[in-house]
Design a protein around this motif. Structure first.
Motif, short mmCIF file in Angstrom:
data_model
loop_
_atom_site.label_atom_id
_atom_site.label_comp_id
_atom_site.label_asym_id
_atom_site.label_seq_id
_atom_site.Cartn_x
_atom_site.Cartn_y
_atom_site.Cartn_z
N SER A 110 0.84 -1.20 0.00
CA SER A 110 0.00 0.00 0.00
C SER A 110 0.87 1.25 0.00
CB SER A 110 -0.92 0.05 1.22
OG SER A 110 -1.72 -1.10 1.29
N ALA A 111 1.98 1.17 0.71
CA ALA A 111 2.89 2.32 0.77
C ALA A 111 3.46 2.66 -0.60
CB ALA A 111 4.02 2.03 1.76
N LYS A 112 3.41 1.69 -1.51
CA LYS A 112 3.86 1.97 -2.88
C LYS A 112 2.75 2.56 -3.73
CE LYS A 112 6.90 -1.87 -3.82
NZ LYS A 112 6.82 -3.28 -4.34
N GLY A 113 1.53 2.60 -3.16
CA GLY A 113 0.42 3.18 -3.90
C GLY A 113 -0.64 2.19 -4.36
N LEU A 114 -0.47 0.92 -4.04
CA LEU A 114 -1.50 -0.04 -4.42
C LEU A 114 -2.72 0.10 -3.50
CD1 LEU A 114 0.47 -3.34 -5.21
CD2 LEU A 114 0.01 -1.36 -6.66
N ASP A 115 -3.86 -0.21 -4.04
CA ASP A 115 -5.11 -0.10 -3.28
C ASP A 115 -5.10 -1.09 -2.11
OD1 ASP A 115 -8.04 0.75 -3.12
OD2 ASP A 115 -8.18 -1.43 -3.22
N ILE A 116 -5.46 -0.59 -0.94
CA ILE A 116 -5.35 -1.41 0.27
C ILE A 116 -6.27 -2.63 0.22
CG2 ILE A 116 -6.99 -0.05 1.65
CD1 ILE A 116 -4.89 -0.23 3.96
N GLU A 117 -7.47 -2.47 -0.31
CA GLU A 117 -8.39 -3.62 -0.39
C GLU A 117 -7.87 -4.65 -1.39
OE1 GLU A 117 -10.68 -4.21 1.82
OE2 GLU A 117 -10.26 -2.25 2.73
N TRP A 118 -7.30 -4.16 -2.47
CA TRP A 118 -6.71 -5.08 -3.45
C TRP A 118 -5.57 -5.86 -2.78
CZ3 TRP A 118 -2.08 -6.39 -5.62
CH2 TRP A 118 -2.14 -7.20 -6.76
N CYS A 119 -4.81 -5.18 -1.95
CA CYS A 119 -3.69 -5.83 -1.27
C CYS A 119 -4.15 -6.88 -0.27
CB CYS A 119 -2.83 -4.79 -0.54
SG CYS A 119 -1.92 -3.72 -1.65
N LYS A 120 -5.29 -6.64 0.36
CA LYS A 120 -5.79 -7.59 1.36
C LYS A 120 -6.35 -8.86 0.73
CE LYS A 120 -7.28 -4.67 5.25
NZ LYS A 120 -8.49 -4.20 5.94
N ALA A 121 -6.92 -8.71 -0.46
CA ALA A 121 -7.70 -9.80 -1.05
C ALA A 121 -6.98 -11.16 -1.09
CB ALA A 121 -8.20 -9.41 -2.43
N PRO A 122 -5.73 -11.22 -1.56
CA PRO A 122 -5.10 -12.54 -1.63
C PRO A 122 -4.73 -13.15 -0.28
CG PRO A 122 -3.58 -10.85 -2.39
CD PRO A 122 -4.90 -10.18 -2.18
N GLU A 123 -4.87 -12.35 0.78
CA GLU A 123 -4.56 -12.84 2.13
C GLU A 123 -5.75 -13.56 2.75
OE1 GLU A 123 -1.34 -12.32 3.32
OE2 GLU A 123 -1.07 -11.46 1.32
N VAL A 124 -6.95 -13.34 2.17
CA VAL A 124 -8.17 -13.90 2.76
C VAL A 124 -8.11 -15.42 2.75
CG1 VAL A 124 -10.68 -14.13 2.48
CG2 VAL A 124 -9.59 -11.90 2.15
N GLY A 125 -8.31 -16.01 3.91
CA GLY A 125 -8.27 -17.47 4.03
C GLY A 125 -6.99 -17.99 4.67
N LEU A 126 -5.98 -17.14 4.75
CA LEU A 126 -4.79 -17.55 5.52
C LEU A 126 -5.18 -17.61 7.00
CD1 LEU A 126 -2.01 -15.35 3.85
CD2 LEU A 126 -2.25 -17.85 3.70
N LEU A 127 -4.38 -18.30 7.80
CA LEU A 127 -4.70 -18.39 9.22
C LEU A 127 -4.52 -17.03 9.88
CD1 LEU A 127 -2.96 -21.79 10.00
CD2 LEU A 127 -5.40 -21.35 9.64
N ALA A 128 -5.46 -16.68 10.72
CA ALA A 128 -5.37 -15.41 11.45
C ALA A 128 -4.48 -15.60 12.67
CB ALA A 128 -6.76 -14.95 11.88
N PRO A 129 -3.62 -14.65 12.95
CA PRO A 129 -2.80 -14.77 14.15
C PRO A 129 -3.64 -14.71 15.41
CG PRO A 129 -2.18 -12.81 12.87
CD PRO A 129 -3.32 -13.45 12.16
#
Ligand code: FDM
Length: 212
Positions: A110-129
């Motif tokens: 996101s700090a590079k300018g990518l959309d934050i929701e777009w960045c989160k999407a591929p993380e969905v389904g990983l184990l939550a800490p």
């Protein structure tokens, strides 16, 4: 002596800017839990040993160029390729202390300018800490510690921007640790928080999934 054999391990994540002390604290937490008789391993992301991890490493050391979206997805894939092993370890009772996780993935991209929701999407389904500990340090102070090794993201202006995105991502469950304190004080605080978490996971706190 440390619980029933069906008790699961805890997924403990350390986040923070470069030079915030995550790596030395991981090592200390590992040996502390070990000495108490808990099964525990220390992991880190990126895991540079896998095929994907080698691509990431080559990008970080400026030996290759990749589109921002592409490297984002590689970081995520690097977590996905470890997901089943992570789940197996936790279910077999081993706790994991993980140096960086999805929050690094989202904050840095996101700090590079990518959309934050777009960045989160591929993380969905990983184990939550079960626990996120954020080692909080002003970017200027982290930079003063030296040892920025010349990797791609190790620049003050960029780290300042990453800090803002971490702040946006943080939620009230995060434990914010003052990383400017002496190492031993930081260690003491973290040990207590981690032990609480390990015990609550042993007692049956359910394992959940991202994004929370
Ligand atoms: N990093 C790390 C990312 O940009 N995305 C990610 O998903 C992860 C896990 O990679 F600058 C960045 C953060 C850091 C760099 O991390 C390498 P280490 O902790 O210095 O190896």
């Amino acid at each position: 002596s440390t619980g029933q054999s069906d008790a699961r391990g805890a997924l403990i994540v350390l986040e923070g800017l470069d030079r915030s002390g995550k790596t030395s604290q991981s090592a200390r937490l590992l040996s502390h839990l070990n000495s108490l008789g808990y099964a525990v391993e220390s992991w880190r992301f990126p895991d540079r040993d896998t095929a994907v991890g080698k691509m990431i490493s080559s990008y970080l050391t400026n030996q290759s160029q990749l589109d921002d979206h592409t490297i984002h997805l590689l970081f995520s894939a690097n977590r996905w390729e470890k997901r089943s092993l992570m789940e197996a370890k936790l279910k077999s009772g081993t706790s994991l202390i993980v140096d960086r996780y999805s929050y690094s993935g989202v904050a840095f991209s996101s700090a590079k300018g990518l959309d934050i929701e777009w960045c989160k999407a591929p993380e969905v389904g990983l184990l939550a800490p079960d626990l996120v500990m954020y080692l909080n340090i002003p970017p200027e102070k982290a930079a003063e510690r030296g040892g920025y090794g010349g990797e791609r993201y190790e620049q003050l202006e960029f780290q300042k921007s990453v800090a803002k995105y971490y702040e946006m991502l943080s939620d009230p469950s995060w434990k914010i640790i003052d990383a400017c304190l002496p190492l031993e004080d930081v260690e003491k605080q973290m040990k207590e928080i981690v032990l609480d978490c390990v015990v609550s996971c042993q007692k049956g706190k359910p394992l959940t999934h991202l994004w929370l």
